[in-house]
Write a protein that holds these residues in place. Sequence first.
Motif, short mmCIF file in Angstrom:
data_model
loop_
_atom_site.label_atom_id
_atom_site.label_comp_id
_atom_site.label_asym_id
_atom_site.label_seq_id
_atom_site.Cartn_x
_atom_site.Cartn_y
_atom_site.Cartn_z
N MET A 167 101.42 34.62 20.60
CA MET A 167 102.88 34.72 20.70
C MET A 167 103.36 34.82 22.14
SD MET A 167 104.08 34.19 17.85
CE MET A 167 105.76 34.48 18.35
N LEU A 168 102.67 35.58 22.98
CA LEU A 168 103.09 35.73 24.37
C LEU A 168 103.00 34.41 25.13
CD1 LEU A 168 104.09 37.48 26.68
CD2 LEU A 168 101.69 38.13 27.14
N PRO A 169 101.84 33.69 25.13
CA PRO A 169 101.81 32.40 25.85
C PRO A 169 102.75 31.37 25.25
CG PRO A 169 99.75 32.76 24.65
CD PRO A 169 100.49 34.05 24.64
N CYS A 174 107.83 28.23 25.61
CA CYS A 174 109.17 27.91 25.07
C CYS A 174 110.26 28.29 26.07
CB CYS A 174 109.37 28.64 23.75
SG CYS A 174 108.34 28.05 22.39
N ALA A 175 110.10 29.44 26.74
CA ALA A 175 111.12 29.88 27.71
C ALA A 175 111.20 28.91 28.88
CB ALA A 175 110.79 31.28 28.21
N SER A 176 110.06 28.47 29.39
CA SER A 176 110.08 27.52 30.51
C SER A 176 110.67 26.18 30.10
CB SER A 176 108.66 27.33 31.07
OG SER A 176 107.83 26.71 30.09
N SER A 177 110.39 25.75 28.84
CA SER A 177 110.95 24.48 28.36
C SER A 177 112.46 24.58 28.18
CB SER A 177 110.27 24.09 27.04
OG SER A 177 108.88 23.95 27.20
N LEU A 178 112.94 25.69 27.64
CA LEU A 178 114.39 25.87 27.48
C LEU A 178 115.08 25.99 28.83
CD1 LEU A 178 114.45 28.37 24.47
CD2 LEU A 178 115.07 25.94 24.45
N LEU A 179 114.38 26.55 29.81
CA LEU A 179 114.93 26.62 31.17
C LEU A 179 115.14 25.22 31.73
CD1 LEU A 179 115.54 28.98 33.22
CD2 LEU A 179 113.33 28.43 34.26
N THR A 180 114.16 24.35 31.50
CA THR A 180 114.29 22.95 31.94
C THR A 180 115.42 22.24 31.20
OG1 THR A 180 111.93 22.83 32.46
CG2 THR A 180 113.07 20.75 32.12
N LEU A 181 115.50 22.46 29.88
CA LEU A 181 116.55 21.83 29.09
C LEU A 181 117.94 22.25 29.57
CD1 LEU A 181 117.30 20.10 26.58
CD2 LEU A 181 117.20 22.20 25.24
N LEU A 483 103.90 23.26 33.40
CA LEU A 483 102.49 22.86 33.28
C LEU A 483 101.59 24.08 33.24
CD1 LEU A 483 100.25 20.74 33.26
CD2 LEU A 483 100.40 20.66 35.76
N LEU A 484 101.85 25.08 34.08
CA LEU A 484 101.05 26.31 34.08
C LEU A 484 101.19 27.03 32.74
CD1 LEU A 484 99.28 28.32 35.63
CD2 LEU A 484 101.39 29.39 36.46
N ALA A 485 102.41 27.10 32.20
CA ALA A 485 102.62 27.75 30.90
C ALA A 485 101.87 27.02 29.79
CB ALA A 485 104.11 27.81 30.59
N PHE A 486 101.86 25.69 29.86
CA PHE A 486 101.14 24.91 28.85
C PHE A 486 99.64 25.16 28.93
CE2 PHE A 486 98.85 21.07 27.59
CZ PHE A 486 99.29 20.92 26.29
N LEU A 487 99.10 25.19 30.15
CA LEU A 487 97.66 25.43 30.31
C LEU A 487 97.27 26.83 29.82
CD1 LEU A 487 97.02 23.77 33.79
CD2 LEU A 487 96.09 23.04 31.58
N ILE A 488 98.12 27.81 30.04
CA ILE A 488 97.85 29.17 29.54
C ILE A 488 97.83 29.16 28.01
CG2 ILE A 488 98.78 31.52 29.38
CD1 ILE A 488 99.86 31.13 32.23
N ILE A 493 94.60 29.14 22.84
CA ILE A 493 94.18 28.49 21.59
C ILE A 493 92.68 28.25 21.59
CG2 ILE A 493 94.29 26.30 20.33
CD1 ILE A 493 97.25 26.22 20.88
N THR A 494 92.16 27.73 22.71
CA THR A 494 90.74 27.41 22.79
C THR A 494 89.88 28.66 22.63
OG1 THR A 494 91.29 25.59 24.30
CG2 THR A 494 88.99 26.28 24.20
N VAL A 495 90.25 29.74 23.28
CA VAL A 495 89.48 30.99 23.20
C VAL A 495 89.57 31.60 21.81
CG1 VAL A 495 89.29 33.35 24.09
CG2 VAL A 495 89.69 31.45 25.67
#
Length: 608
Positions: A167-169, A174-181, A483-488, A493-495
Motif C-alpha cells: 500500500m505504501l509504495p 499514485c501520488a506522483s502520477s496525480l501530481l503529474t496529471l 520512475l523512482l516510485a515505479f521502481l520501488i 512486488i518482486t520481494v
Amino acid sequence: MKLEHAKLENNNIDRQWDGSAMVKGRSKSKASKKGKTPSETTTLNLKQQLAQKRRAQRERREVIQIITMTAAFGAIIGVLLALVVDPKAGAAAVAGLPCLVLSYKYPRKALWAFLIYMPFSGTIIYSIGNSPLLQLAKDGIYIPALIGLIQECKQQRKPIIVAKSLMLPLGILCASSLLTLLFANGAQQLLPPCSDLPGMRRGVTCDDGQPILMGILGLKVFLGYIPLIFCAYYLIRSKKELLFLSRMFTVLAIICCSLAFIQYMMLKTGRCAGTQFREGAALFKASLDARCFVGGSLLYSPQVGQIRLPGTFVAPWQWGWFLISNAFFTFATAFSDPSARWRSVGLGAMASVFVLAVVSGQRIALALVPTVTVILLVLTGQVTNLKRFLPILGGLGLLLGIAATAFPEVVQERIDSFIGRWQAAPADDFILHQFAFTWHRLRGSLIGLGLGRATNSARVFGKTSLVETWFPKVMHEVGPLGLLAFLIFVTGITVLTFKAYRSVKNKDLRSIGASYWVLILFISYQTYYYPLDVDPVAIYYWLMTGVILKLPEINRQEQEELQKLEAEQTNDPKRKQKRGIKTSKKGKGKRQKGKGKRQTVFSTGLHG
C-alpha cells in the motif's frame, strides 16, 4: 400344571421379544452412531439434487431476464446511436449493455471470459471493423467485474487490500502520477492553442489537443490494470482453479499459435499478398491493409527479408510479447502439472511457441523465448529433476529438430536477421540513446512532460512522442520521481511474491509459483520496448502477482484437506477392523514362530 406351563411359555415369549427389541435397539443405536440410515441418506441426496435443480433453473431464468431487459434497453439506445452517430456504435450498444450488466452480476465468470477473450481481441476487432468502442470491449468486461467483485467482498466482509505491505509504495506511485496529471497535463490545458503561436514546441509552450483527457487515458494505461492483483486473488480459490488457469493458458497458446501458423502458410502459398508487391518504404512497414486471416497489421516482404506477423493480436510486437509470456506459462504446465497427460500437452505448447517465435519474424521473441526457458530451468531447479527434465528436453529437441528440418531456410533467415539487427543497432546502445533523448526533452522537470505524452493509444487527444523503451517512456511521462516510485513499487512486488511462493510446501504449487515469479522478476526490470503498456503483458503481470500472493492460502487449504483425509482414514471402523485383523495375524504369527523356536530348543535340548 397347565396354568404353570402356560405362564412359562408366556415368559419365554416375553424374553424373546425383549431380546429382539434389545438387538433392534442396539442396531439402531449403532446406526445412529454411524450416521443416517440408507433411506434417510437417499432422501437427503434427492432433496439436495432437487434443490440444486431448482437453484439452476432460478439462475437460468434470472440470466434470461437480465439479457432480455438489457438487450431491449440497449436496442433503444442503439437505434438512437445508429441514427445520430454510426450504425456500428449502435450495434456495439446493443451487445455491450448486456455484457456490462452480466459482468457486474457474475464477476468471476466475467474475469474468465476476459482472460479468454484477450488473446483474440485483435482478431475480433478487425474482423468486425476497427472502432474505438471495440478497442475498449475488454475493459467493458474487466471494469464491471472488478466493481462486482469489490461489492461481493464487502458483503462477505473480506479484505479488499490483499497485500498491505504494497500500500505504501502504491500510494507513492499514485501520488506522483496525480501530481503529474495536475501540474503537467493541467498546466498544458491552460496554454494557448498552437495555431495562435506558430513555431512553438507543442505540449510545452502551446496546447495542441486535450492534455487533461490525454492524461486520464495515460493514467488508465499506466496504472489501470493494477487492480487485477485483487481480482486474481479472489478468482483463484483452490488448487483446482489454479490448475485450470495454467491449463487454460496452455490451450490458448496452442490455439493462437495454430492460427498464426495458418496465417504464415497463407502468406507463403500466396493466398494472402501481404506487403510483398508494394514499393519503396512500404515494403518495410506493417500495414492494416495487408491483414491476413487473423490479427491486425502485418509486414510480409520476403524478397527484402522483412516478415513481422501479428498472430491473433493487433500489432506484430504484441504477438512477440505474447510468445514470450507463454514461454513461462507453457513451461509451468510442462514441468509442474501433476497430470502426465497435461505435461505432454504443455510440451506440445512449448514446441509451438518455439516454432512461432522463429516463423513470425519477431527478433525479440526469437532471442528471449530460448533465453527465458534456460533461465526457468535454472531458477526453478528443474535441471536437477532429471526424471522430468530429460524426457521433456528430449521431446522438445525432437519436435524442434523436425520443424528446423522442414523449414531450414526460414530458421537461417531469422538467425541472420537477428544478428544483422544486433550488429546494426545493439540493444544496450538503443536503450542508452532513449534515456539521453528523454533526459534532453525533460529539461530538468522532475514530474515529466505529462501522462499519455508517450502512449500510442492517447494520440487521439493530441501529439505524442515515440519512446520505444519502458523506463525512458515512464520517465518521459512522470519524470524521474515517477520512475523512482515505479521502481520501488515493482521491487516490493518482486520481494513479496518471492516470499509468498517460497513459503509454499506443496511441490506442484511451489513449482508453478516459481515459474510465475520468474515472469514477475523478468518484466519488473526489463526496459526493452514497453510491454507493461499494452496487451498481453499489461494484464498477465498484475494477474500473476495476485495468483502468487494466493498460493500460501491454497497451500494451507491443501494441508487441511490432507489432515481431514488422514483423520477419516484413521477413524474408519472398517480400516480399524482390517488393521486389527492384520495385527492379530502378525501377533499369531509371532506366537507361532516363538512356539516353534521353543519346541526346537526343547527338542535339541532333549537330543543333546
